[in-house]
Write a protein that holds these residues in place. Sequence first.
Motif: not given
Ligand code: MG
Length: 166
Positions: A11, A47, A44
């Motif tokens: 990630e 995440h 991201e």
């Molecule tokens: Mg992701």
Amino acid sequence: MEAINEQIKWELYSAYLYLSMSSWFESIGLKGFANWERIQAMEERDHAMRFYSYIISRGGRVILQSIDAPPSEWESPLAAFEFQLSHEKAVTARIENLMNIALEEKDHASASMLQWFINEQIEEEENASSTVEQLKMVGGETGKGLLYMLDKDMSARVYNPPVAQE
Ligand code: MG
């Protein structure tokens, strides 16, 4: 839990990749696309933090790994989004693999956490592929106007911080 630890790296690599794309879009004057990828990079990072928090909440220990340098140039905006689409498909495969492990181990808590990511990946792939389709229409003189309009659309994306997880 080790496999989930590894996903934090992926990630963060995604965040790195999209920040690199953002910087490349800035360099070719597409500020809307640059904005879109900058926000993608922030998502991201979120995440990664979702996996991070999950490991901590289960009493695990997070060990961060080294992150490779992402590419820094693409041949065209279309090439960049095709790269993004294939990267997201690879991320989807990794998350599905994590889900398979959770199901095999009858780890219901991890499966429940991973379900959010399974749904999120549908959106990630759809975003990338719809932009690929739009960029495919860009070409010739009429295409320049379309690219300009697309860039305006991409500039409208705003960052929504994740809501606190219950
Ligand atoms: Mg992701």
